[in-house]
Design a protein around this motif. Structure first.
Motif, PDB file in Angstrom:
ATOM      1  N   ASP A  15     230.121  88.684  62.056  1.00 29.29           N
ATOM      2  CA  ASP A  15     228.686  88.579  62.280  1.00 29.29           C
ATOM      3  C   ASP A  15     228.389  87.182  62.852  1.00 29.29           C
ATOM      4  OD1 ASP A  15     225.872  89.166  61.925  1.00 29.29           O
ATOM      5  OD2 ASP A  15     225.935  87.929  60.112  1.00 29.29           O
ATOM      6  N   ASP A  17     224.719  85.362  62.999  1.00 26.56           N
ATOM      7  CA  ASP A  17     223.726  84.584  62.247  1.00 26.56           C
ATOM      8  C   ASP A  17     224.122  84.479  60.775  1.00 26.56           C
ATOM      9  OD1 ASP A  17     222.357  84.517  64.589  1.00 26.56           O
ATOM     10  OD2 ASP A  17     220.520  85.400  63.834  1.00 26.56           O
ATOM     11  N   GLU A  23     221.581  80.584  60.109  1.00 20.95           N
ATOM     12  CA  GLU A  23     220.573  81.649  60.158  1.00 20.95           C
ATOM     13  C   GLU A  23     219.274  81.101  60.756  1.00 20.95           C
ATOM     14  OE1 GLU A  23     220.961  84.858  59.359  1.00 20.95           O
ATOM     15  OE2 GLU A  23     218.858  85.388  59.664  1.00 20.95           O
ATOM     16  N   ASP A 202     227.127  88.397  56.128  1.00 20.57           N
ATOM     17  CA  ASP A 202     226.381  87.657  55.103  1.00 20.57           C
ATOM     18  C   ASP A 202     225.124  88.363  54.580  1.00 20.57           C
ATOM     19  OD1 ASP A 202     225.043  87.231  57.598  1.00 20.57           O
ATOM     20  OD2 ASP A 202     223.925  85.603  56.645  1.00 20.57           O
ATOM     21  N   THR A 203     224.743  89.512  55.171  1.00 18.90           N
ATOM     22  CA  THR A 203     223.562  90.219  54.644  1.00 18.90           C
ATOM     23  C   THR A 203     223.883  91.712  54.489  1.00 18.90           C
ATOM     24  OG1 THR A 203     222.592  90.714  56.805  1.00 18.90           O
ATOM     25  CG2 THR A 203     221.928  88.635  55.772  1.00 18.90           C
ATOM     26  N   ASP A 206     225.279  94.051  57.046  1.00 25.69           N
ATOM     27  CA  ASP A 206     226.713  93.996  57.331  1.00 25.69           C
ATOM     28  C   ASP A 206     227.525  94.949  56.452  1.00 25.69           C
ATOM     29  OD1 ASP A 206     226.094  92.037  59.195  1.00 25.69           O
ATOM     30  OD2 ASP A 206     226.235  90.453  57.689  1.00 25.69           O
TER      31      ASP A 206
HETATM   32 MG   LIG Z   1     224.013  87.541  59.421  1.00 23.23          MG
END
Ligand SMILES: [Mg+2]
Length: 251
Positions: A15, A17, A23, A202-203, A206
């Motif tokens: 990923d 961001d 971010e 990271d979120t 994902d």
């Molecule tokens: Mg991300």
């Protein structure tokens, strides 16, 4: 473009961001990015480590630029949460072939509707999207507060969207297109074995990546919920976390 290494993994899908770049709109750590470029150059030369490619909700032109920064000359990268594949070996952009003219019209209608509803409140739409609408407001709390309303507006028109919130954006993506469908197309076009791939995110958007690969890892700054899907959580944040994860994967 078949790519095979002597190590455990052939490919890492990362990923952008919150992983390779902050971010927020803060500057990108270019010396850390150059380490990933060096990693990829060695992967091409020696086939002793996985190539790093990208999978992002960002417009494909941003993803293409990042892919060039990290010297990924071989493996397709994914933009707009699966809408686009960019093939760096032949400089070709490929939209998901299941996206029809009708889908593009619905996206355009949704963009117009959301503009008319929220423009006066200072909500802007991320430029460069082809088959998705991404909303931004400098006050992330305000943006978060309108998510239920955005969902309601789209759903009651029976428009085929998935609405999700990242740290600072609301993504309205076509329901049948996501990071997993993008990765599936990547695997189909490269012949890479999914079990020999890893992903970094990271979120919760994902999760589609985590479910598509053999191994999933997060940098320290990841949302706590997505960390539940990770086989490894780096103690380091963002790109330093990615560099740490790459070194762990190569052991
Ligand atoms: Mg991300």
């Amino acid at each position: 473009m078949k790519f095979h290494t002597t190590g455990k993994y052939d490919l890492v899908i990362c990923d952008i961001d919150g992983c390779l770049s902050p971010e927020s709109h803060a500057p990108i750590n270019e010396s850390a990015l150059s380490k990933i470029a060096e990693h990829n150059r060695k992967a091409v030369q020696k086939h002793d480590r996985p190539m790093v490619t990208l999978c992002s909700g960002r417009p494909i032109s941003f993803v293409e630029a990042m892919s060039r920064f990290i010297h990924n000359t071989l493996i397709p990268c994914i933009g707009e949460n699966g809408v686009w594949l960019y093939h760096p070996d032949v400089n070709a952009f490929e939209m998901d072939p299941t996206i029809t003219g009708e889908h593009l019209e619905v996206v355009h209608e949704a963009s117009k509707l959301l503009r008319s509803k929220y423009h006066a409140e200072g909500v802007t739409q991320q430029p460069g999207k082809s088959a998705a609408v991404t909303l931004y407001h400098p006050n992330a709390e305000y943006l978060r507060s309108i998510v239920p309303d955005v969902k309601e507006e789209l759903f009651r028109r029976d428009w085929p969207f998935r609405v999700s919130m990242t740290w600072f954006y609301i993504n309205c993506d076509l329901h049948h297109v996501n990071k997993a469908t993008g990765i599936k197309r990547l695997f189909a076009s490269t012949g890479i074995d999914p079990s020999r791939t890893a992903a970094i995110g990271d979120t919760m958007s994902d999760k589609f990546m985590a479910d598509s690969v053999g191994f999933f890892a997060c940098p320290a700054n990841a949302e706590s919920e997505i960390k539940n899907s990770a086989g490894y959580v780096s103690p380091f944040e963002e790109i330093e976390g990615v560099i740490d994860i790459l070194s762990q994967l190569n052991e």
